[in-house]
Write a protein that holds these residues in place. Structure first.
Motif, PDB file in Angstrom:
ATOM      1  N   LYS A  80      40.812 -61.632-127.491  1.00  0.00           N
ATOM      2  CA  LYS A  80      40.431 -60.225-127.529  1.00  0.00           C
ATOM      3  C   LYS A  80      39.071 -60.017-126.854  1.00  0.00           C
ATOM      4  CE  LYS A  80      40.164 -56.257-130.484  1.00  0.00           C
ATOM      5  NZ  LYS A  80      41.296 -55.479-130.855  1.00  0.00           N
ATOM      6  N   GLU A  81      38.131 -60.917-127.105  1.00  0.00           N
ATOM      7  CA  GLU A  81      36.821 -60.836-126.455  1.00  0.00           C
ATOM      8  C   GLU A  81      36.967 -61.021-124.942  1.00  0.00           C
ATOM      9  OE1 GLU A  81      32.728 -60.360-126.141  1.00  0.00           O
ATOM     10  OE2 GLU A  81      34.042 -59.984-127.842  1.00  0.00           O
ATOM     11  N   ASN A  82      37.873 -61.883-124.537  1.00  0.00           N
ATOM     12  CA  ASN A  82      38.159 -62.106-123.121  1.00  0.00           C
ATOM     13  C   ASN A  82      38.628 -60.808-122.466  1.00  0.00           C
ATOM     14  OD1 ASN A  82      38.872 -63.124-120.634  1.00  0.00           O
ATOM     15  ND2 ASN A  82      40.420 -64.513-121.399  1.00  0.00           N
ATOM     16  N   LYS A  83      39.534 -60.099-123.129  1.00  0.00           N
ATOM     17  CA  LYS A  83      40.027 -58.825-122.585  1.00  0.00           C
ATOM     18  C   LYS A  83      38.915 -57.792-122.526  1.00  0.00           C
ATOM     19  CE  LYS A  83      44.831 -59.500-123.885  1.00  0.00           C
ATOM     20  NZ  LYS A  83      45.966 -59.023-124.681  1.00  0.00           N
ATOM     21  N   HIS A  84      38.064 -57.777-123.529  1.00  0.00           N
ATOM     22  CA  HIS A  84      36.920 -56.853-123.528  1.00  0.00           C
ATOM     23  C   HIS A  84      35.975 -57.177-122.369  1.00  0.00           C
ATOM     24  CE1 HIS A  84      33.693 -54.296-124.932  1.00  0.00           C
ATOM     25  NE2 HIS A  84      32.881 -55.336-124.915  1.00  0.00           N
ATOM     26  N   ASN A  85      35.701 -58.464-122.157  1.00  0.00           N
ATOM     27  CA  ASN A  85      34.834 -58.873-121.043  1.00  0.00           C
ATOM     28  C   ASN A  85      35.445 -58.508-119.700  1.00  0.00           C
ATOM     29  OD1 ASN A  85      32.834 -59.903-122.659  1.00  0.00           O
ATOM     30  ND2 ASN A  85      33.505 -62.021-122.485  1.00  0.00           N
ATOM     31  N   GLN A  86      36.759 -58.601-119.595  1.00  0.00           N
ATOM     32  CA  GLN A  86      37.434 -58.241-118.345  1.00  0.00           C
ATOM     33  C   GLN A  86      37.212 -56.771-118.019  1.00  0.00           C
ATOM     34  OE1 GLN A  86      38.911 -60.581-116.475  1.00  0.00           O
ATOM     35  NE2 GLN A  86      39.259 -59.083-114.887  1.00  0.00           N
ATOM     36  N   LYS A  87      37.300 -55.919-119.042  1.00  0.00           N
ATOM     37  CA  LYS A  87      37.034 -54.493-118.830  1.00  0.00           C
ATOM     38  C   LYS A  87      35.586 -54.269-118.420  1.00  0.00           C
ATOM     39  CE  LYS A  87      40.574 -52.898-122.032  1.00  0.00           C
ATOM     40  NZ  LYS A  87      40.839 -52.250-123.322  1.00  0.00           N
ATOM     41  N   GLU A  88      34.674 -55.023-119.015  1.00  0.00           N
ATOM     42  CA  GLU A  88      33.253 -54.908-118.676  1.00  0.00           C
ATOM     43  C   GLU A  88      33.002 -55.349-117.231  1.00  0.00           C
ATOM     44  OE1 GLU A  88      29.510 -53.664-119.389  1.00  0.00           O
ATOM     45  OE2 GLU A  88      31.164 -53.501-120.789  1.00  0.00           O
ATOM     46  N   ILE A  89      33.697 -56.379-116.787  1.00  0.00           N
ATOM     47  CA  ILE A  89      33.563 -56.851-115.404  1.00  0.00           C
ATOM     48  C   ILE A  89      34.018 -55.769-114.440  1.00  0.00           C
ATOM     49  CG2 ILE A  89      34.534 -58.481-113.728  1.00  0.00           C
ATOM     50  CD1 ILE A  89      34.478 -60.589-116.013  1.00  0.00           C
ATOM     51  N   VAL A  90      35.128 -55.118-114.753  1.00  0.00           N
ATOM     52  CA  VAL A  90      35.632 -54.040-113.897  1.00  0.00           C
ATOM     53  C   VAL A  90      34.625 -52.892-113.837  1.00  0.00           C
ATOM     54  CG1 VAL A  90      37.428 -52.264-113.703  1.00  0.00           C
ATOM     55  CG2 VAL A  90      38.055 -54.615-114.206  1.00  0.00           C
ATOM     56  N   LYS A  91      34.060 -52.527-114.983  1.00  0.00           N
ATOM     57  CA  LYS A  91      33.062 -51.448-115.016  1.00  0.00           C
ATOM     58  C   LYS A  91      31.826 -51.811-114.202  1.00  0.00           C
ATOM     59  CE  LYS A  91      34.222 -49.538-119.539  1.00  0.00           C
ATOM     60  NZ  LYS A  91      33.767 -49.390-120.929  1.00  0.00           N
ATOM     61  N   MET A  92      31.352 -53.054-114.371  1.00  0.00           N
ATOM     62  CA  MET A  92      30.156 -53.480-113.639  1.00  0.00           C
ATOM     63  C   MET A  92      30.405 -53.511-112.136  1.00  0.00           C
ATOM     64  SD  MET A  92      28.517 -56.508-115.979  1.00  0.00           S
ATOM     65  CE  MET A  92      27.333 -56.953-114.730  1.00  0.00           C
ATOM     66  N   SER A  93      31.580 -53.968-111.734  1.00  0.00           N
ATOM     67  CA  SER A  93      31.863 -54.031-110.299  1.00  0.00           C
ATOM     68  C   SER A  93      31.989 -52.625-109.712  1.00  0.00           C
ATOM     69  CB  SER A  93      33.105 -54.861-110.017  1.00  0.00           C
ATOM     70  OG  SER A  93      34.242 -54.273-110.592  1.00  0.00           O
ATOM     71  N   GLN A  94      32.626 -51.719-110.442  1.00  0.00           N
ATOM     72  CA  GLN A  94      32.721 -50.336-109.954  1.00  0.00           C
ATOM     73  C   GLN A  94      31.343 -49.696-109.875  1.00  0.00           C
ATOM     74  OE1 GLN A  94      35.540 -48.310-112.492  1.00  0.00           O
ATOM     75  NE2 GLN A  94      37.209 -48.700-111.061  1.00  0.00           N
ATOM     76  N   LYS A  95      30.503 -49.962-110.863  1.00  0.00           N
ATOM     77  CA  LYS A  95      29.146 -49.415-110.863  1.00  0.00           C
ATOM     78  C   LYS A  95      28.362 -49.932-109.658  1.00  0.00           C
ATOM     79  CE  LYS A  95      24.956 -49.220-113.625  1.00  0.00           C
ATOM     80  NZ  LYS A  95      24.265 -49.728-114.818  1.00  0.00           N
ATOM     81  N   TYR A  96      28.480 -51.240-109.391  1.00  0.00           N
ATOM     82  CA  TYR A  96      27.789 -51.815-108.240  1.00  0.00           C
ATOM     83  C   TYR A  96      28.266 -51.171-106.943  1.00  0.00           C
ATOM     84  CZ  TYR A  96      26.496 -55.020-104.541  1.00  0.00           C
ATOM     85  OH  TYR A  96      26.005 -55.546-103.377  1.00  0.00           O
ATOM     86  N   MET A  97      29.580 -51.020-106.806  1.00  0.00           N
ATOM     87  CA  MET A  97      30.136 -50.452-105.577  1.00  0.00           C
ATOM     88  C   MET A  97      29.695 -49.002-105.389  1.00  0.00           C
ATOM     89  SD  MET A  97      33.960 -51.999-105.592  1.00  0.00           S
ATOM     90  CE  MET A  97      34.228 -53.715-105.957  1.00  0.00           C
ATOM     91  N   LEU A  98      29.695 -48.240-106.462  1.00  0.00           N
ATOM     92  CA  LEU A  98      29.264 -46.837-106.354  1.00  0.00           C
ATOM     93  C   LEU A  98      27.780 -46.736-106.021  1.00  0.00           C
ATOM     94  CD1 LEU A  98      31.272 -45.253-109.302  1.00  0.00           C
ATOM     95  CD2 LEU A  98      31.684 -44.955-106.859  1.00  0.00           C
ATOM     96  N   GLU A  99      26.966 -47.597-106.622  1.00  0.00           N
ATOM     97  CA  GLU A  99      25.533 -47.599-106.290  1.00  0.00           C
ATOM     98  C   GLU A  99      25.307 -48.004-104.838  1.00  0.00           C
ATOM     99  OE1 GLU A  99      23.610 -50.127-109.123  1.00  0.00           O
ATOM    100  OE2 GLU A  99      23.797 -48.660-110.744  1.00  0.00           O
ATOM    101  N   ARG A 100      26.087 -48.971-104.393  1.00  0.00           N
ATOM    102  CA  ARG A 100      25.962 -49.422-102.999  1.00  0.00           C
ATOM    103  C   ARG A 100      26.357 -48.306-102.040  1.00  0.00           C
ATOM    104  NH1 ARG A 100      25.686 -49.941 -98.539  1.00  0.00           N
ATOM    105  NH2 ARG A 100      25.862 -51.762 -97.194  1.00  0.00           N
ATOM    106  N   MET A 101      27.385 -47.543-102.396  1.00  0.00           N
ATOM    107  CA  MET A 101      27.794 -46.413-101.559  1.00  0.00           C
ATOM    108  C   MET A 101      26.715 -45.341-101.557  1.00  0.00           C
ATOM    109  SD  MET A 101      31.777 -45.965-102.589  1.00  0.00           S
ATOM    110  CE  MET A 101      32.934 -47.297-102.414  1.00  0.00           C
ATOM    111  N   LYS A 102      26.100 -45.131-102.689  1.00  0.00           N
ATOM    112  CA  LYS A 102      25.047 -44.120-102.794  1.00  0.00           C
ATOM    113  C   LYS A 102      23.838 -44.485-101.930  1.00  0.00           C
ATOM    114  CE  LYS A 102      24.133 -42.042-106.745  1.00  0.00           C
ATOM    115  NZ  LYS A 102      23.658 -41.825-108.137  1.00  0.00           N
ATOM    116  N   GLU A 103      23.527 -45.775-101.819  1.00  0.00           N
ATOM    117  CA  GLU A 103      22.378 -46.248-101.042  1.00  0.00           C
ATOM    118  C   GLU A 103      22.555 -46.085 -99.536  1.00  0.00           C
ATOM    119  OE1 GLU A 103      21.735 -50.316-101.959  1.00  0.00           O
ATOM    120  OE2 GLU A 103      21.057 -49.910-103.997  1.00  0.00           O
TER     121      GLU A 103
END
Length: 148
Positions: A80-103
């Motif tokens: 269950k923690e693994n699945k939660h971490n997977q969702k967090e990884i997806v959120k972090m990667s999307q956040k990075y990509m959006l910030e990179r696009m903003k820059e």
């Protein structure tokens, strides 16, 4: 965890490496949790099966059943923690990509908002949208003069 992609341009590889460096602690933790949860769940299920169904001559030990059940429960908690971490990884990667696009200074705000919209509407193809963004940005960088 370094992914080698040989058939994409160097500027894209650099961005993917930056993304991986941000995500690597969570990815390592996620891989460990996934491995241990699988081993623990398999171990407990196999031992419980043999203890409860194939053990004809020995009395069933309640302590052994409890230990195997506890190991299985810990394995499922790690899963269950693994699945939660997977969702967090997806959120972090999307956040990075959006910030990179903003820059980006090479694309107009309209183009950036188009990419934001694609990322939010198509979460499964986020990496493809990001690579498309990088390609367009590189193309704009290499143009002799820009109309702004």
């Amino acid at each position: 965890m370094i992914i080698k992609i040989n058939n994409i341009p160097r500027f894209m590889q650099d961005e993917i490496e930056k993304l991986q460096s941000k995500l690597s602690p969570l990815l390592k933790k996620n891989m460990k949790y996934g491995f241990f949860s699988t081993v623990m769940i398999g171990f407990s299920i196999i031992n419980l099966f043999f203890l409860l169904f194939k053990n004809d001559s020995y009395p069933i030990s309640k302590i052994a059943v409890a230990i195997y059940a506890l190991v299985g429960a810990i394995g499922f908690a790690l899963l269950k923690e693994n699945k939660h971490n997977q969702k967090e990884i997806v959120k972090m990667s999307q956040k990075y990509m959006l910030e990179r696009m903003k820059e980006s200074n090479y694309l107009t705000d309209a183009r950036k908002s188009n990419y934001y919209k694609k990322v939010s509407e198509q979460p499964l193809s986020t990496m493809n949208v990001f690579l498309e963004f990088l390609a367009e940005e590189e193309q704009r960088k290499n143009q002799p003069f820009q109309n702004e």
